[in-house]
Every structure is written in C-alpha cells, then in structure tokens.
Design a protein around this motif. Structure first.
Motif, PDB file in Angstrom:
ATOM      1  N   LEU A 170      33.772  11.300  81.038  1.00  0.00           N
ATOM      2  CA  LEU A 170      33.712  12.586  80.341  1.00  0.00           C
ATOM      3  C   LEU A 170      32.826  13.580  81.088  1.00  0.00           C
ATOM      4  CD1 LEU A 170      33.465  11.383  76.630  1.00  0.00           C
ATOM      5  CD2 LEU A 170      35.450  12.371  77.793  1.00  0.00           C
ATOM      6  N   ILE A 171      31.747  13.086  81.671  1.00  0.00           N
ATOM      7  CA  ILE A 171      30.893  13.970  82.472  1.00  0.00           C
ATOM      8  C   ILE A 171      31.669  14.493  83.678  1.00  0.00           C
ATOM      9  CG2 ILE A 171      28.857  14.033  83.966  1.00  0.00           C
ATOM     10  CD1 ILE A 171      27.515  12.092  82.021  1.00  0.00           C
ATOM     11  N   GLY A 172      32.441  13.613  84.304  1.00  0.00           N
ATOM     12  CA  GLY A 172      33.259  14.041  85.433  1.00  0.00           C
ATOM     13  C   GLY A 172      34.298  15.074  85.037  1.00  0.00           C
ATOM     14  N   VAL A 173      34.930  14.865  83.878  1.00  0.00           N
ATOM     15  CA  VAL A 173      35.919  15.834  83.392  1.00  0.00           C
ATOM     16  C   VAL A 173      35.260  17.178  83.111  1.00  0.00           C
ATOM     17  CG1 VAL A 173      37.440  16.389  81.460  1.00  0.00           C
ATOM     18  CG2 VAL A 173      37.496  14.106  82.468  1.00  0.00           C
ATOM     19  N   ALA A 174      34.092  17.151  82.459  1.00  0.00           N
ATOM     20  CA  ALA A 174      33.385  18.396  82.155  1.00  0.00           C
ATOM     21  C   ALA A 174      32.944  19.107  83.430  1.00  0.00           C
ATOM     22  CB  ALA A 174      32.178  18.103  81.270  1.00  0.00           C
ATOM     23  N   TRP A 178      35.022  22.370  83.798  1.00  0.00           N
ATOM     24  CA  TRP A 178      34.266  23.446  83.151  1.00  0.00           C
ATOM     25  C   TRP A 178      33.208  24.063  84.062  1.00  0.00           C
ATOM     26  CZ3 TRP A 178      35.452  25.077  78.199  1.00  0.00           C
ATOM     27  CH2 TRP A 178      34.611  26.042  77.656  1.00  0.00           C
ATOM     28  N   VAL A 179      32.438  23.212  84.751  1.00  0.00           N
ATOM     29  CA  VAL A 179      31.307  23.713  85.537  1.00  0.00           C
ATOM     30  C   VAL A 179      31.769  24.236  86.894  1.00  0.00           C
ATOM     31  CG1 VAL A 179      29.080  23.123  86.563  1.00  0.00           C
ATOM     32  CG2 VAL A 179      29.746  22.134  84.353  1.00  0.00           C
ATOM     33  N   LEU A 180      32.475  23.411  87.635  1.00  0.00           N
ATOM     34  CA  LEU A 180      32.931  23.805  88.967  1.00  0.00           C
ATOM     35  C   LEU A 180      34.110  24.775  88.873  1.00  0.00           C
ATOM     36  CD1 LEU A 180      32.757  20.335  90.772  1.00  0.00           C
ATOM     37  CD2 LEU A 180      31.084  22.195  90.834  1.00  0.00           C
ATOM     38  N   PRO A 181      34.337  25.544  89.916  1.00  0.00           N
ATOM     39  CA  PRO A 181      35.448  26.513  89.875  1.00  0.00           C
ATOM     40  C   PRO A 181      36.835  25.886  89.975  1.00  0.00           C
ATOM     41  CG  PRO A 181      34.364  26.565  92.022  1.00  0.00           C
ATOM     42  CD  PRO A 181      33.527  25.679  91.140  1.00  0.00           C
ATOM     43  N   THR A 182      36.912  24.561  89.957  1.00  0.00           N
ATOM     44  CA  THR A 182      38.219  23.909  90.039  1.00  0.00           C
ATOM     45  C   THR A 182      39.095  24.206  88.823  1.00  0.00           C
ATOM     46  OG1 THR A 182      37.047  21.937  89.238  1.00  0.00           O
ATOM     47  CG2 THR A 182      37.576  22.018  91.578  1.00  0.00           C
ATOM     48  N   LYS A 184      39.947  26.928  87.861  1.00  0.00           N
ATOM     49  CA  LYS A 184      40.804  28.066  88.198  1.00  0.00           C
ATOM     50  C   LYS A 184      42.190  27.624  88.659  1.00  0.00           C
ATOM     51  CE  LYS A 184      36.924  31.078  89.440  1.00  0.00           C
ATOM     52  NZ  LYS A 184      36.299  31.924  90.487  1.00  0.00           N
ATOM     53  N   LEU A 185      42.324  26.355  89.015  1.00  0.00           N
ATOM     54  CA  LEU A 185      43.636  25.852  89.422  1.00  0.00           C
ATOM     55  C   LEU A 185      44.648  25.944  88.282  1.00  0.00           C
ATOM     56  CD1 LEU A 185      42.542  22.683  91.436  1.00  0.00           C
ATOM     57  CD2 LEU A 185      43.441  24.821  92.368  1.00  0.00           C
ATOM     58  N   VAL A 186      44.164  25.827  87.046  1.00  0.00           N
ATOM     59  CA  VAL A 186      45.053  25.936  85.886  1.00  0.00           C
ATOM     60  C   VAL A 186      44.821  27.224  85.113  1.00  0.00           C
ATOM     61  CG1 VAL A 186      45.322  23.451  85.651  1.00  0.00           C
ATOM     62  CG2 VAL A 186      43.456  24.587  84.456  1.00  0.00           C
ATOM     63  N   GLY A 187      43.776  27.973  85.473  1.00  0.00           N
ATOM     64  CA  GLY A 187      43.570  29.295  84.896  1.00  0.00           C
ATOM     65  C   GLY A 187      42.763  29.367  83.623  1.00  0.00           C
ATOM     66  N   ASP A 188      42.297  28.239  83.094  1.00  0.00           N
ATOM     67  CA  ASP A 188      41.540  28.282  81.844  1.00  0.00           C
ATOM     68  C   ASP A 188      40.678  27.026  81.740  1.00  0.00           C
ATOM     69  OD1 ASP A 188      41.456  29.721  78.981  1.00  0.00           O
ATOM     70  OD2 ASP A 188      41.444  27.546  78.674  1.00  0.00           O
ATOM     71  N   LYS A 189      39.427  27.198  81.308  1.00  0.00           N
ATOM     72  CA  LYS A 189      38.513  26.062  81.206  1.00  0.00           C
ATOM     73  C   LYS A 189      38.922  25.097  80.102  1.00  0.00           C
ATOM     74  CE  LYS A 189      34.370  28.300  83.085  1.00  0.00           C
ATOM     75  NZ  LYS A 189      32.948  28.653  82.841  1.00  0.00           N
ATOM     76  N   ASP A 190      39.323  25.641  78.959  1.00  0.00           N
ATOM     77  CA  ASP A 190      39.742  24.769  77.856  1.00  0.00           C
ATOM     78  C   ASP A 190      40.947  23.925  78.256  1.00  0.00           C
ATOM     79  OD1 ASP A 190      37.766  25.736  76.110  1.00  0.00           O
ATOM     80  OD2 ASP A 190      39.008  27.452  75.560  1.00  0.00           O
ATOM     81  N   LEU A 191      41.885  24.545  78.941  1.00  0.00           N
ATOM     82  CA  LEU A 191      43.068  23.813  79.387  1.00  0.00           C
ATOM     83  C   LEU A 191      42.693  22.758  80.417  1.00  0.00           C
ATOM     84  CD1 LEU A 191      46.126  23.419  79.437  1.00  0.00           C
ATOM     85  CD2 LEU A 191      46.266  25.235  81.153  1.00  0.00           C
ATOM     86  N   VAL A 193      39.822  21.115  80.785  1.00  0.00           N
ATOM     87  CA  VAL A 193      39.174  19.977  80.130  1.00  0.00           C
ATOM     88  C   VAL A 193      40.195  19.183  79.320  1.00  0.00           C
ATOM     89  CG1 VAL A 193      37.439  19.295  78.434  1.00  0.00           C
ATOM     90  CG2 VAL A 193      36.926  21.105  80.069  1.00  0.00           C
ATOM     91  N   GLY A 194      41.107  19.888  78.651  1.00  0.00           N
ATOM     92  CA  GLY A 194      42.143  19.204  77.886  1.00  0.00           C
ATOM     93  C   GLY A 194      43.017  18.328  78.755  1.00  0.00           C
ATOM     94  N   ILE A 195      43.388  18.832  79.926  1.00  0.00           N
ATOM     95  CA  ILE A 195      44.188  18.029  80.859  1.00  0.00           C
ATOM     96  C   ILE A 195      43.396  16.812  81.317  1.00  0.00           C
ATOM     97  CG2 ILE A 195      45.260  18.021  83.138  1.00  0.00           C
ATOM     98  CD1 ILE A 195      45.931  20.962  82.718  1.00  0.00           C
ATOM     99  N   GLY A 196      42.096  17.011  81.545  1.00  0.00           N
ATOM    100  CA  GLY A 196      41.267  15.902  82.015  1.00  0.00           C
ATOM    101  C   GLY A 196      41.177  14.767  81.010  1.00  0.00           C
ATOM    102  N   VAL A 197      40.856  15.094  79.754  1.00  0.00           N
ATOM    103  CA  VAL A 197      40.716  14.033  78.752  1.00  0.00           C
ATOM    104  C   VAL A 197      42.071  13.507  78.296  1.00  0.00           C
ATOM    105  CG1 VAL A 197      38.492  14.854  77.937  1.00  0.00           C
ATOM    106  CG2 VAL A 197      40.567  15.731  76.886  1.00  0.00           C
TER     107      VAL A 197
END
Length: 258
Positions: A170-174, A178-182, A184-191, A193-197
């Motif tokens: 979960l820390i890696g996903v966050a 959320w923290v790193l600019p990665t 931007k690949l999907v255009g939204d932080k909520d999306l 994190v959602g894809i990650g979990v």
C-alpha cells in the motif's frame, strides 16, 4: 507459488502465499471502491458540463472490428469444448514447463496470448462456459493443503508478515500513484491509486466495483453507464496487465529461484 514453495519444503512460505491470496481482496476492495467513487464524481461533473463531448467520443469509432474464427463459428464452442480447450492448454503448458527451464505458468500465459490473438479460441472461455467459479474453487483447493503443515506457533509470525507485506504494498501504491509524478500517466491521482490497489482484486471483482461505483455516483441510467464504462477500462485493463501478465511472469521466475 504456494505449491512450488511446498514442494521445496518451505511450509511457512507456502502457507503465507495461501493467506495472502485469501485476504488480498479484503484489503484492496474498500480502497479501490473509495478511489473509484472520488474519480467517478469528477467524471460525472465533467459529463454534466459537456455531455456532447463524451457522446461524440463514444460514437466516434466507426471502424468495424475483424470477426475472429471463434466468433464466426460460435456453435462449435460449447461449454464442454471451451473447458476442454483450457484443460488442453494447461496440459501443454505443463509439458513445456518440464521440458524447458521456463515455468509452466509463463508457457500458459504465452499460449493464452497466442490462442486469443489467432482467434481460434474464444476470449474468456472460462466465463463463457460458466466454469470460472469452478476454477476458483480448484485454485483454493490447491493452496489449502499448504496450511496443513503450519503449527499454531507459526500463526503469529504469519500474521505479522502478512501485515508487513500489505503495508509495504500500500505504501508503494501511494508513493507511485499519489506522491510521485507517475500518476500523470493516467491523468488523476485517485484513478492511479485505484488502479494500484485494484491489483489485489482481479476479475470479476474489478468489474463489480466499477458497476457499484456507477450505481453509487450516477443518478440516471446514462450517467451510471458512462461512469461504469469509463472506469472499466483502466481497472480491468490494469488488472489484466499486472495480474495476468506481470504477476505470472514474476512468479515463474521466482519459482525457479527457490
């Protein structure tokens, strides 16, 4: 992983794999749903401001898709035939795994890609033959024996290891979403994190969450369908990419290292 660890005499590691597989959905589902709702509200706001833009995108693809051999001859592919094809592919993958240093799971993945790309086998044969649930029961049945050699004294250690592994994931996903600019690949932080979990879930849980998010956020049938269809793409494709492809390849390499 569980069966491979058990064959190597690593009883605790095999049991840990079984525990993680059993509880991962309980960890990922609430977060994936919450992030999906947050992102769905943003989608709904944009949709209400300019619905014509999204409708144009939905109807803009006029190219006709090529019909595969399996789609042309659907009458040939009964439930029994599709189950037999899956079983045959698994058998071939096991043989190739025994003959080569490449794990059978990777061969199964490659065979699935080839069969799907050629169009000789229908897509999602387990779902279409209504045998996906049976397959999941078989998967659970194959990992449950891993718990037989675990003593009560190992439960505390396994619980701690499980918590640490999920916390690290979960820390890696966050961090990535959320923290790193990665993100931007999907255009939204909520999306992001959602894809990650969502990788804790897989099919069909990801589809169910997308449907529930659409029902929770949308008010009209059109809004619900729009949110569900839009969220289905990153959630389901992300699950296929990571769970089906990356995790299979990674597990295949790790098994050979045990």
């Amino acid at each position: 992983m569980a069966s491979a660890a058990a064959e190597k005499g690593l009883a605790t590691a095999a049991a840990l794999c079984a525990v993680i597989y059993s509880v991962q959905k309980f960890v990922g589902a609430p977060i994936a749903s919450a992030m999906g709702i947050r992102y769905g509200k943003k989608l709904l706001k944009a949709y209400r401001e300019n619905p014509a833009q999204f409708k144009k995108q939905e109807t803009g693809n006029g190219a006709s898709a090529k019909v595969s051999f399996a789609d042309k001859h659907k009458e040939w592919y009964s439930a029994n035939v599709m189950m037999a094809l899956v079983a045959a592919g698994s058998w071939v993958a096991h043989i190739l795994g025994d003959l080569t240093p490449i794990n059978y799971s990777i061969w199964a993945l490659l065979l699935g890609v080839v069969c799907a790309a050629s169009g000789l086998v229908p897509t999602k044969p387990l779902q279409k033959s209504n045998s996906y649930g049976l397959m999941m029961v078989a998967v659970f049945g194959s990992i449950i024996p891993s718990l037989a050699k675990v003593s009560l004294s190992d439960l505390g250690t396994m619980a701690f290891q499980t918590i640490v592994l999920f916390a690290a994931a979960l820390i890696g996903v966050a961090l990535v979403g959320w923290v790193l600019p990665t993100w931007k690949l999907v255009g939204d932080k909520d999306l992001a994190v959602g894809i990650g979990v969502e990788q804790f879930l897989g099919f069909p849980s990801n589809v169910v969450i997308c449907r529930e998010v659409g029902d929770a956020v949308g008010e009209t049938p059109e809004e619900k369908a729009f949110i569900e269809d839009t969220l289905n793409v990153p959630y389901v494709v992300g699950g296929i990419t990571v769970i089906t492809v990356l995790s299979t390849m990674l597990a295949g390499f790790v098994i050979n290292m045990l």
